[in-house]
Design a protein around this motif. Sequence first.
Motif, PDB file in Angstrom:
ATOM      1  N   LYS A 428       0.832  -1.215   0.000  1.00 35.65           N
ATOM      2  CA  LYS A 428       0.000   0.000   0.000  1.00 35.65           C
ATOM      3  C   LYS A 428       0.862   1.260   0.000  1.00 35.65           C
ATOM      4  N   TYR A 429       2.040   1.192   0.616  1.00 36.57           N
ATOM      5  CA  TYR A 429       2.926   2.360   0.705  1.00 36.57           C
ATOM      6  C   TYR A 429       3.850   2.488  -0.505  1.00 36.57           C
ATOM      7  N   ARG A 430       3.630   1.647  -1.509  1.00 40.15           N
ATOM      8  CA  ARG A 430       4.316   1.739  -2.797  1.00 40.15           C
ATOM      9  C   ARG A 430       5.851   1.825  -2.678  1.00 40.15           C
ATOM     10  N   PRO A 431       6.495   0.815  -2.046  1.00 37.72           N
ATOM     11  CA  PRO A 431       7.957   0.841  -1.984  1.00 37.72           C
ATOM     12  C   PRO A 431       8.562   0.768  -3.385  1.00 37.72           C
ATOM     13  N   THR A 432       9.750   1.314  -3.529  1.00 38.63           N
ATOM     14  CA  THR A 432      10.401   1.338  -4.845  1.00 38.63           C
ATOM     15  C   THR A 432      11.020  -0.017  -5.199  1.00 38.63           C
ATOM     16  N   MET A 433      11.138  -0.891  -4.209  1.00 37.58           N
ATOM     17  CA  MET A 433      11.705  -2.220  -4.444  1.00 37.58           C
ATOM     18  C   MET A 433      10.604  -3.287  -4.332  1.00 37.58           C
ATOM     19  N   PRO A 434      10.812  -4.473  -4.946  1.00 37.57           N
ATOM     20  CA  PRO A 434       9.795  -5.522  -4.852  1.00 37.57           C
ATOM     21  C   PRO A 434       9.623  -6.040  -3.428  1.00 37.57           C
ATOM     22  N   VAL A 435       8.422  -6.534  -3.138  1.00 41.85           N
ATOM     23  CA  VAL A 435       8.116  -7.136  -1.838  1.00 41.85           C
ATOM     24  C   VAL A 435       7.910  -8.632  -2.056  1.00 41.85           C
ATOM     25  N   LEU A 436       8.779  -9.429  -1.450  1.00 39.66           N
ATOM     26  CA  LEU A 436       8.633 -10.885  -1.536  1.00 39.66           C
ATOM     27  C   LEU A 436       7.733 -11.322  -0.395  1.00 39.66           C
ATOM     28  N   SER A 437       6.531 -11.757  -0.736  1.00 41.16           N
ATOM     29  CA  SER A 437       5.538 -12.158   0.259  1.00 41.16           C
ATOM     30  C   SER A 437       5.684 -13.656   0.522  1.00 41.16           C
ATOM     31  N   VAL A 438       6.261 -13.994   1.676  1.00 42.30           N
ATOM     32  CA  VAL A 438       6.469 -15.403   2.037  1.00 42.30           C
ATOM     33  C   VAL A 438       5.242 -15.873   2.811  1.00 42.30           C
ATOM     34  N   VAL A 439       4.389 -16.612   2.137  1.00 46.03           N
ATOM     35  CA  VAL A 439       3.118 -17.045   2.737  1.00 46.03           C
ATOM     36  C   VAL A 439       3.356 -18.321   3.538  1.00 46.03           C
ATOM     37  N   ILE A 440       3.089 -18.254   4.852  1.00 49.52           N
ATOM     38  CA  ILE A 440       3.257 -19.395   5.746  1.00 49.52           C
ATOM     39  C   ILE A 440       1.938 -20.160   5.804  1.00 49.52           C
ATOM     40  N   PRO A 441       1.878 -21.384   5.297  1.00 53.88           N
ATOM     41  CA  PRO A 441       0.621 -22.145   5.312  1.00 53.88           C
ATOM     42  C   PRO A 441       0.130 -22.406   6.739  1.00 53.88           C
ATOM     43  N   LYS A 449     -11.871 -33.195   6.964  1.00 49.04           N
ATOM     44  CA  LYS A 449     -10.482 -33.441   6.599  1.00 49.04           C
ATOM     45  C   LYS A 449      -9.626 -32.230   6.961  1.00 49.04           C
ATOM     46  N   TRP A 450      -8.331 -32.489   7.075  1.00 48.93           N
ATOM     47  CA  TRP A 450      -7.366 -31.431   7.347  1.00 48.93           C
ATOM     48  C   TRP A 450      -6.698 -31.013   6.047  1.00 48.93           C
ATOM     49  N   SER A 451      -6.400 -29.718   5.947  1.00 48.15           N
ATOM     50  CA  SER A 451      -5.687 -29.230   4.767  1.00 48.15           C
ATOM     51  C   SER A 451      -4.901 -27.978   5.147  1.00 48.15           C
ATOM     52  N   PHE A 452      -4.012 -27.549   4.243  1.00 42.80           N
ATOM     53  CA  PHE A 452      -3.210 -26.347   4.480  1.00 42.80           C
ATOM     54  C   PHE A 452      -3.762 -25.179   3.660  1.00 42.80           C
ATOM     55  N   SER A 453      -3.828 -24.011   4.312  1.00 39.52           N
ATOM     56  CA  SER A 453      -4.164 -22.796   3.576  1.00 39.52           C
ATOM     57  C   SER A 453      -2.873 -22.200   3.030  1.00 39.52           C
ATOM     58  N   GLY A 454      -2.994 -21.199   2.189  1.00 41.56           N
ATOM     59  CA  GLY A 454      -1.804 -20.508   1.709  1.00 41.56           C
ATOM     60  C   GLY A 454      -1.767 -20.302   0.210  1.00 41.56           C
ATOM     61  N   ALA A 455      -2.283 -21.298  -0.541  1.00 41.40           N
ATOM     62  CA  ALA A 455      -2.219 -21.205  -2.001  1.00 41.40           C
ATOM     63  C   ALA A 455      -3.047 -20.024  -2.514  1.00 41.40           C
ATOM     64  N   PHE A 456      -4.265 -19.854  -1.964  1.00 41.12           N
ATOM     65  CA  PHE A 456      -5.118 -18.726  -2.368  1.00 41.12           C
ATOM     66  C   PHE A 456      -4.420 -17.406  -2.063  1.00 41.12           C
ATOM     67  N   GLU A 457      -3.907 -17.294  -0.828  1.00 36.99           N
ATOM     68  CA  GLU A 457      -3.279 -16.054  -0.389  1.00 36.99           C
ATOM     69  C   GLU A 457      -2.075 -15.704  -1.264  1.00 36.99           C
ATOM     70  N   ALA A 458      -1.319 -16.718  -1.656  1.00 34.49           N
ATOM     71  CA  ALA A 458      -0.142 -16.480  -2.501  1.00 34.49           C
ATOM     72  C   ALA A 458      -0.554 -15.977  -3.879  1.00 34.49           C
TER      73      ALA A 458
END
Length: 527
Positions: A428-441, A449-458
Amino acid sequence: MPSGQLLLEEPIRMASILEPSKPTFFSAMTKIVGTLGPKSRSVEVISGCLKAGMSVARFDFSWCDPDYHQETLENLKTAIKSTKKLCAIMLDTVGAEMQVVNKSETTITLQEDGEVVLTPDQGQEATSEILPINFDGLAQSVKKGDTIFIGQYLFTGSETTSVWLEVSEVKGKDVVCVIKNSATLHGSLFTLHASQVHIDLPTLTEKDKEVISTWGVKNKIDFLSLSYTRHAEDVRQAREFLSKLGDLSQTQIFAKIENVEGLTHFDEILQEADGIILSRGNLGIDLPPEKVFLFQKSALNKCNMAGKPAVLTRVVDSMTDNLRPTRAEATDVANAVLDGSDAILLGAETLRGLYPVETIHTVGRICSEAEKVFNQDLYFKKTVKFVGEPMTHLESIASSAVRAAIKVKASIIICFTSSGRAARLIAKYRPTMPVLSVVIPRLKTNQLKWSFSGAFEARQSLIVRGLFPMLADPRHPAGSTSATSETILKVALDHGKTLGIIKSHDRVVVCQKLGDASVVKIIELED
């Protein structure tokens, strides 16, 4: 500073304008949404689109059937595997769209000053004198003097393939119109738009619901483009519908603003939607031409301050048939970036255009050049002032991470996130460099059943300016220990080095959560 004012870095060295663009891993911070169709559905072409910079693939259900789109999507999946490029999926609804039906696909020639009748009787054959439409309430909605526009699928704006009509008389359910310009219409489907007229059609039609609950559920769509959004209630109803469809409860809704009715309720719609698509093709018909740019600047500014992605359409129409954009179009793309667009949406240019890959590549290059002169310092101060004090904890961390990265000239910001919210706030603050978003499932269950989230967010970060996702190993939980966090950070740094965006002696700003505390730290890489 006036709302929506251009943010331009001063001064610009004239010599720098002549310097060739340097190739980078990211074609641009601004994202590109490509509409896939007849000219862009083979594995080869889609692979080219991905390599050129497309990060979201749009499937427009206003034409063709789900089986056709499924074949295209399967080709997209193959292309993603072969190119190793992530790509999100956007389903675009039909919504309250009126259409002229030309079942025989005969060429229809309309002559200026002649008359043509619009009729809801779809049993009639489309001719130069009568055009059957898919809506039987048009006669009740329009009056003498109203303006109606008809064009091929996506409006080209060309006066030879699109026609302006003026209502001269209403006869029962038929609408008699005077033809304002000569035009030739080809194909089976033409979109009809009545300027500044309320059309009593649902925003989410039964056909839309069927497609979403079948094709959408099967393919776990990341984004729903809600065509002809006119009220906040339209978004609420769509969200309620998605909430009952399993994984689609995570699908983000982008409200597509296409007419004056949507503009009137823009602020309320923005509050409810996850993002906004400014459909300038239709808006250019509903609004006087001299007002379009004012709305664009105001709307983009509001999206920026709300921290919600804004997508702009109709930028390089001429590239549907030409290898290069016009000077005006090239400037328009650059101004879209300077005005605050997160993404550029290409419609006809990639769907039926002759040069889909070249178009994406060209738009990406223009965006990249515009980003170099974006006045980040002025934008940052404006955003901080708008947010005000006291800031929320997360907002304070996000703005501090961006400020630190700029002060130390970091090559990248790495953000650990589970929901994606922290990374979006940094963007949102528009940094001049890329932001690597490391999504933790995160581990989740539906009691069956059990499953992991994260794919949608990524994948959903693929439409946000400057955000580039990486899905962490699910064996490292969100509430990780310090040692585990360091392991994930090492993986992220190695990933950045592999991509060529981090090198020895670079500085990296890391934003992560350790226990109950949020931490911003600066790392200087060794050899």
